[in-house]
Scaffold this active site. Structure first.
Site, PDB file in Angstrom:
ATOM      1  N   HIS A 104      -4.542 -10.839  -0.533  1.00 46.68           N
ATOM      2  CA  HIS A 104      -3.381  -9.962  -0.679  1.00 46.68           C
ATOM      3  C   HIS A 104      -2.662  -9.801   0.655  1.00 46.68           C
ATOM      4  O   HIS A 104      -3.281  -9.499   1.675  1.00 46.68           O
ATOM      5  CB  HIS A 104      -3.842  -8.604  -1.208  1.00 46.68           C
ATOM      6  N   ASP A 108      -0.396  -2.157  -1.652  1.00 42.84           N
ATOM      7  CA  ASP A 108       0.259  -1.688  -2.868  1.00 42.84           C
ATOM      8  C   ASP A 108       0.225  -0.162  -2.945  1.00 42.84           C
ATOM      9  O   ASP A 108      -0.815   0.464  -2.707  1.00 42.84           O
ATOM     10  CB  ASP A 108      -0.422  -2.273  -4.109  1.00 42.84           C
ATOM     11  N   HIS A 188       4.240  -0.601  -9.400  1.00 46.31           N
ATOM     12  CA  HIS A 188       3.836  -0.247  -8.046  1.00 46.31           C
ATOM     13  C   HIS A 188       4.819  -0.846  -7.057  1.00 46.31           C
ATOM     14  O   HIS A 188       5.656  -1.674  -7.428  1.00 46.31           O
ATOM     15  CB  HIS A 188       2.413  -0.748  -7.730  1.00 46.31           C
ATOM     16  N   HIS A 190       4.882  -3.165  -3.713  1.00 36.62           N
ATOM     17  CA  HIS A 190       4.151  -4.026  -2.785  1.00 36.62           C
ATOM     18  C   HIS A 190       4.885  -3.945  -1.451  1.00 36.62           C
ATOM     19  O   HIS A 190       6.078  -4.255  -1.350  1.00 36.62           O
ATOM     20  CB  HIS A 190       4.129  -5.470  -3.296  1.00 36.62           C
TER      21      HIS A 190
END
Length: 216
Positions: A104, A108, A188, A190
């Site tokens: 990732h 988030d 959400h 990012h």
């Protein structure tokens, strides 16, 4: 008048004169002593007053320095802000998982669709649009802002973009609405901090924000 009368009277006058002079001198000495005492008391009172004034000035200076320090700290904290309010941190930076082709690349912030997204710091919009604003479809609708300190911030999975390329934005200014576009399992934001405008240059955004005085 007999010859003896004159000397006796003169002697008496001289004695009386000497007594008067002595009394006057004694009175002057007493008066002088009282004046010296008063002067001493006045000097002591003046010294005490100056000491109190100096202490008050020192306390005022210390209070001003403390206030200035608080203002400086508040100013530093305000120079960067969270990109959204009332969030829950979900997927973390460098976290492994099946949602990403690699680890990732950001942090988030779990928020409902339509939540206001704000510029984490003032700068110029250098990317804005679909397809990750050029970084790939996994990001959905995205924005990248270039900041004056040589860093970039990225905002992805947006439901709506409210800025244009070339637009100058201020810290905390509304730039978009959160969503779940692109490769997303739910609504959400990012968020990334990058060293360039492009994918692949991200650093830990939470650590960066905390270094700027932001409580994440």
């Amino acid at each position: 008048m007999s010859p003896r009368t004159t000397p006796r009277n003169s002697r008496t006058t001289v004695i009386r004169t000497r007594a008067a002079v002595l009394a006057a001198g004694l009175g002057a000495s007493v008066a002088l002593g009282a004046g010296v005492a008063v002067a001493a008391d006045t000097t002591a009172a003046s010294s005490t007053a100056h000491a109190v004034e100096a202490q008050a000035a020192a306390q005022a200076k210390a209070a001003t320095a403390k206030t200035d320090a608080k203002k400086a700290a508040a100013k530093k904290a305000a120079s960067w802000v969270d990109p959204v309010k009332k969030y829950t941190l979900s997927a973390k930076f460098n976290q492994a998982g099946g949602m990403w082709s690699a680890k990732h690349s950001g942090q988030d912030f779990a928020v409902p669709t339509g939540t206001d997204v704000m510029a984490a710091h003032g700068g110029t919009v250098v990317k804005a649009g679909g397809n990750g604003a050029g970084d790939g479809p996994a990001y959905g609708n995205a924005i990248v802002i270039k900041h004056g300190n040589g860093t970039y911030s990225q905002y992805a999975h947006l439901s709506r973009i409210d800025v244009k390329i070339g637009q100058v934005v201020k810290t905390g200014q509304h730039i978009a609405k959160s969503g779940s576009t692109g490769n997303s399992s739910g609504p959400h934001l990012h968020f990334e901090i990058r060293t360039t405008a492009n994918y692949g240059s991200a650093v830990d955004p939470v650590a960066f924000l905390r270094s700027q005085g932001v409580t994440v």
